[in-house]
Design an enzyme around this catalytic site. Structure first.
Site, PDB file in Angstrom:
ATOM      1  N   GLY A   1       2.779   3.689   1.322  1.00  0.00           N
ATOM      2  CA  GLY A   1       3.408   3.884   2.629  1.00  0.00           C
ATOM      3  C   GLY A   1       3.885   5.308   2.825  1.00  0.00           C
ATOM      4  O   GLY A   1       4.158   5.744   3.943  1.00  0.00           O
ATOM      5  N   ARG A   2       4.029   6.004   1.733  1.00  0.00           N
ATOM      6  CA  ARG A   2       4.442   7.409   1.837  1.00  0.00           C
ATOM      7  C   ARG A   2       3.853   8.244   0.719  1.00  0.00           C
ATOM      8  O   ARG A   2       4.322   9.339   0.431  1.00  0.00           O
ATOM      9  CB  ARG A   2       5.945   7.499   1.798  1.00  0.00           C
ATOM     10  CG  ARG A   2       6.519   6.829   0.562  1.00  0.00           C
ATOM     11  CD  ARG A   2       7.856   7.327   0.313  1.00  0.00           C
ATOM     12  NE  ARG A   2       8.501   6.473  -0.656  1.00  0.00           N
ATOM     13  CZ  ARG A   2       9.699   6.707  -1.107  1.00  0.00           C
ATOM     14  NH1 ARG A   2      10.370   7.741  -0.659  1.00  0.00           N
ATOM     15  NH2 ARG A   2      10.242   5.917  -1.985  1.00  0.00           N
TER      16      ARG A   2
ATOM     17  N   ARG B   1      -2.241  -0.732  -9.546  1.00  0.00           N
ATOM     18  CA  ARG B   1      -1.116  -1.591  -9.918  1.00  0.00           C
ATOM     19  C   ARG B   1      -1.577  -3.030 -10.048  1.00  0.00           C
ATOM     20  O   ARG B   1      -2.662  -3.379  -9.553  1.00  0.00           O
ATOM     21  CB  ARG B   1      -0.052  -1.522  -8.804  1.00  0.00           C
ATOM     22  CG  ARG B   1       0.413  -0.114  -8.529  1.00  0.00           C
ATOM     23  CD  ARG B   1       0.596   0.150  -7.024  1.00  0.00           C
ATOM     24  NE  ARG B   1       0.776   1.589  -6.777  1.00  0.00           N
ATOM     25  CZ  ARG B   1       1.933   2.220  -6.820  1.00  0.00           C
ATOM     26  NH1 ARG B   1       3.032   1.530  -7.039  1.00  0.00           N
ATOM     27  NH2 ARG B   1       2.003   3.507  -6.615  1.00  0.00           N
TER      28      ARG B   1
ATOM     29  N   GLY C   1       0.833  -1.201   0.000  1.00  0.00           N
ATOM     30  CA  GLY C   1       0.000   0.000   0.000  1.00  0.00           C
ATOM     31  C   GLY C   1       0.864   1.245   0.000  1.00  0.00           C
ATOM     32  O   GLY C   1       2.084   1.180   0.132  1.00  0.00           O
TER      33      GLY C   1
ATOM     34  N   ASP D   1       3.921  -4.633  -7.648  1.00  0.00           N
ATOM     35  CA  ASP D   1       3.330  -3.390  -7.114  1.00  0.00           C
ATOM     36  C   ASP D   1       3.887  -2.165  -7.838  1.00  0.00           C
ATOM     37  O   ASP D   1       3.397  -1.060  -7.632  1.00  0.00           O
ATOM     38  CB  ASP D   1       3.584  -3.269  -5.604  1.00  0.00           C
ATOM     39  CG  ASP D   1       5.050  -3.427  -5.242  1.00  0.00           C
ATOM     40  OD1 ASP D   1       5.610  -4.502  -5.533  1.00  0.00           O
ATOM     41  OD2 ASP D   1       5.637  -2.479  -4.699  1.00  0.00           O
TER      42      ASP D   1
ATOM     43  N   LYS E   1       4.051  12.284  -3.048  1.00  0.00           N
ATOM     44  CA  LYS E   1       4.936  11.181  -2.656  1.00  0.00           C
ATOM     45  C   LYS E   1       5.947  11.727  -1.649  1.00  0.00           C
ATOM     46  O   LYS E   1       6.693  12.656  -1.962  1.00  0.00           O
ATOM     47  CB  LYS E   1       5.641  10.639  -3.891  1.00  0.00           C
ATOM     48  CG  LYS E   1       6.484   9.404  -3.646  1.00  0.00           C
ATOM     49  CD  LYS E   1       6.923   8.805  -4.974  1.00  0.00           C
ATOM     50  CE  LYS E   1       7.886   7.648  -4.772  1.00  0.00           C
ATOM     51  NZ  LYS E   1       8.343   7.092  -6.044  1.00  0.00           N
TER      52      LYS E   1
ATOM     53  N   ASP F   1       9.288   5.815   7.185  1.00  0.00           N
ATOM     54  CA  ASP F   1       9.018   7.131   7.771  1.00  0.00           C
ATOM     55  C   ASP F   1       8.036   7.959   6.936  1.00  0.00           C
ATOM     56  O   ASP F   1       7.697   9.086   7.307  1.00  0.00           O
ATOM     57  CB  ASP F   1      10.332   7.908   7.953  1.00  0.00           C
ATOM     58  CG  ASP F   1      11.054   8.147   6.628  1.00  0.00           C
ATOM     59  OD1 ASP F   1      10.528   7.726   5.569  1.00  0.00           O
ATOM     60  OD2 ASP F   1      12.147   8.741   6.652  1.00  0.00           O
TER      61      ASP F   1
HETATM   62  P1  AMP Z   1       8.959   0.663  -3.615  1.00  0.00           P
HETATM   63  O1  AMP Z   1       9.604  -0.647  -3.865  1.00  0.00           O
HETATM   64  O2  AMP Z   1       9.896   1.785  -3.304  1.00  0.00           O
HETATM   65  O3  AMP Z   1       8.032   1.049  -4.699  1.00  0.00           O
HETATM   66  O4  AMP Z   1       8.095   0.514  -2.284  1.00  0.00           O
HETATM   67  C1  AMP Z   1       7.580  -0.664  -1.780  1.00  0.00           C
HETATM   68  C2  AMP Z   1       6.697  -0.394  -0.598  1.00  0.00           C
HETATM   69  O5  AMP Z   1       7.394   0.299   0.442  1.00  0.00           O
HETATM   70  C3  AMP Z   1       5.482   0.480  -0.904  1.00  0.00           C
HETATM   71  O6  AMP Z   1       4.420   0.016  -0.114  1.00  0.00           O
HETATM   72  C4  AMP Z   1       5.937   1.847  -0.458  1.00  0.00           C
HETATM   73  O7  AMP Z   1       4.843   2.689  -0.147  1.00  0.00           O
HETATM   74  C5  AMP Z   1       6.750   1.510   0.775  1.00  0.00           C
HETATM   75  N1  AMP Z   1       7.747   2.530   1.112  1.00  0.00           N
HETATM   76  C6  AMP Z   1       8.880   2.831   0.421  1.00  0.00           C
HETATM   77  N2  AMP Z   1       9.574   3.804   1.037  1.00  0.00           N
HETATM   78  C7  AMP Z   1       8.869   4.142   2.150  1.00  0.00           C
HETATM   79  C8  AMP Z   1       9.050   5.086   3.208  1.00  0.00           C
HETATM   80  N3  AMP Z   1      10.115   5.893   3.252  1.00  0.00           N
HETATM   81  N4  AMP Z   1       8.113   5.140   4.170  1.00  0.00           N
HETATM   82  C9  AMP Z   1       7.048   4.331   4.142  1.00  0.00           C
HETATM   83  N5  AMP Z   1       6.815   3.427   3.189  1.00  0.00           N
HETATM   84  C10 AMP Z   1       7.710   3.328   2.194  1.00  0.00           C
HETATM   85 MG    MG Z   2       6.436   1.069  -5.442  1.00  0.00          MG
END
Ligand code: AMP
Ligand code: MG
Length: 487
Positions: free
Chosen positions: A87-88, A178, A85, A247, A108, A120
């Site tokens: 996360g940021r 996605r 989901g 995702d 973002k 974070d």
């Molecule tokens: P990504 O592979 O960077 O697309 O992210 C994978 C998952 O990690 C997704 O659910 C993002 O929302 C979460 N995510 C990545 N960086 C952060 C962050 N700094 N804080 C919170 N969630 C994150």
């Molecule tokens: Mg992602």
């Protein structure tokens, strides 16, 4: 000034979480995209301001906005995670652009959400500017992609391996749904949720499928086709996404989540830039196959909607996934034909293209320079192409065969050279220059190099006086380029 509609937040509650962006101390506009604002029908002059910085950092939530974080799941490097989901990321809402297309406006790096897990919720200036630069470059190259509307510094520190200045990117997408969004519901056995999601996607992204019989197999087909076309475009410009988890594979067929992505310089089909991709799962040449794998995961989620008879569902869905490979191959070869100036088809063209790629691989020839230089050859000047190769006899031999092949093509040399220049970019975001621009922005508060690069990359197919250094590969004495997920 900026009014959102919120069709996604009208879906059932389990699709998302209501969430407010976290306040930041000192929002400051780093870069605002006026051309995109225009396309979206927004008042750029008004938004490129302190007020706009407040809005696009999340500090000011305009009346009538219902910000949400979207729920999704996903396979990360092949392993399934049922709960990911945003996360940021926080979806402010949607706007209808000048072409009548509904577009998501998402922040973002706007703070924690119920899906942040250990994170974070923040983003740093470097990765935000990087995504801005590369996503806009992709758009200018003609590759379907999410866009960047604004980059706002927050005045906050972000803690990664070191302490970094924070920022928020405003991202624009045809939708942020996605493959992993479908997996979220499938993993919970929530067929009703799946159907609502699929119906929403069809209505919003694939309206042409409405009203012509059961649409779910057709939906899979349509997504497969867009993804085949998308990955072919990546391959044509030497783009390596770097983290093609399910995702990070969009249902709209846009390039999304520019984490550790980078452009290949010297042609090597096994190129990997991401430091966390130790097995090379997402290397350049694997991208078409990985997308097929991701489509197979999407197909699995759709089975209960495709046919009540589960065997029949598997059979028909499987055929779509198989057919993707042929579609990709066609898109890929069609693009490569144009890159070498061919407008007619001959059976041997695939092998002929492959012969060039083998030579380029063997001599570690720069991908972008080689195709651009071949345009000079079409105009009669072989020097630029020829000088890129070590095995010049082999280059000569290929050029002679190419000329023989061209003699069976209609059109004039000048036309052909111009046509090739329209598909072979002069400028791509070269890795060492991206780093240089980001370093100036972060260490010296100097956005000059970023602005210049952004401007050059906005016309990637046009030679621009004074921009010669943007055409050059990194000096040969550089260590191999590495990207990091510390985004
Ligand atoms: P990504 O592979 O960077 O697309 O992210 C994978 C998952 O990690 C997704 O659910 C993002 O929302 C979460 N995510 C990545 N960086 C952060 C962050 N700094 N804080 C919170 N969630 C994150
Ligand atoms: Mg992602």
């Amino acid at each position: 000034m900026l009014e959102f509609s919120n069709t996604y937040s009208e879906l059932p509650d389990r699709f998302f979480a209501h969430v407010k962006p976290t306040l930041v101390p000192a929002p400051k506009m780093l870069k605002f995209n006026h051309a995109l604002a225009d396309e979206l029908g927004l008042d750029g002059a008004m938004l490129d301001s302190a007020e706009g910085a407040a809005i696009f950092s999340g500090n000011k939530v305009l009346e009538g906005t219902h910000p949400i974080a979207m729920a999704y799941a996903g396979h990360q490097f092949g392993g399934f995670v049922p709960q990911l989901g945003d996360g940021r990321a926080i979806l402010l809402g949607e706007v209808i652009d000048r072409n009548g297309i509904r577009r998501d406006i998402q922040l973002k790096g706007a703070g924690r959400t119920p899906y942040s897990r250990g994170g974070d919720g923040r983003a740093a200036v470097g990765p935000v500017l990087r995504e801005y630069l590369v996503s806009e470059a992709m758009h200018a190259l003609g590759v379907p992609t999410t866009r960047a509307l604004a980059a706002v510094a927050t005045g906050d520190d972000v803690h990664r391996e070191t302490v970094l200045p924070g920022a928020v990117l405003t991202r624009v997408a045809a939708s942020h749904i996605r493959v992993g969004t479908f997996q979220f519901f499938a993993a919970r056995g929530d067929v009703e949720g799946l159907k609502s999601l699929a119906d929403y996607v069809i209505q919003r992204l694939y309206p042409e499928l409405e009203g012509s019989g059961p649409p779910y197999l057709a939906l899979l087909n349509a997504v497969a086709d867009r993804q085949a076309a998308l990955v072919a475009r990546w391959m044509h410009v030497g783009f390596i996404h770097g983290v093609m988890n399910t995702d990070n594979s969009s249902i709209s067929g846009e390039t999304i989540d520019f984490g550790p992505c980078a452009f290949m310089d010297a042609y090597d089909p096994a190129t990997v830039f991401s430091s966390i991709d130790r097995g090379g799962r997402y290397q350049y040449q694997n991208q078409p196959g990985i997308m097929q794998w991701n489509l197979a995961r999407l197909a699995e989620t759709l089975l209960p909607l495709i046919d009540e008879d589960s065997e029949r569902a598997v059979e028909t869905a499987n055929q779509v996934v198989i057919d993707y490979a042929g579609a990709f191959q066609q898109y890929w070869l069609a693009g490569l034909r144009l890159k070498i100036g061919l407008h007619t088809n001959e059976d041997a063209d695939g092998e002929f293209v492959q012969a060039l790629l083998s030579l380029m691989h063997q001599d570690a020839v720069d991908w972008t320079s080689a195709f651009r230089a071949l345009g000079n050859s079409a105009g009669g000047d072989d020097m630029p192409f020829w000088s890129l190769f070590k095995d010049r006899a082999a280059a000569d031999k290929w050029l002679a065969e190419w000329r023989a092949r061209l003699s069976r093509e209609p059109g004039f040399d000048e036309q052909r050279a111009a046509g090739m220049d329209n598909v072979n970019p002069v400028y791509i975001p070269r890795n060492h220059l991206v780093e240089e621009a980001l370093a100036a922005a972060i260490n010296e508060d100097d956005l000059g190099p970023f602005e210049r690069m952004n401007a050059v990359l906005s016309k990637p197919y046009e030679e621009q006086p004074g921009a010669e250094r943007y055409t050059e590969p990194a000096p040969g004495d550089r260590a191999p380029y590495r990207t990091f997920c510390g985004t």
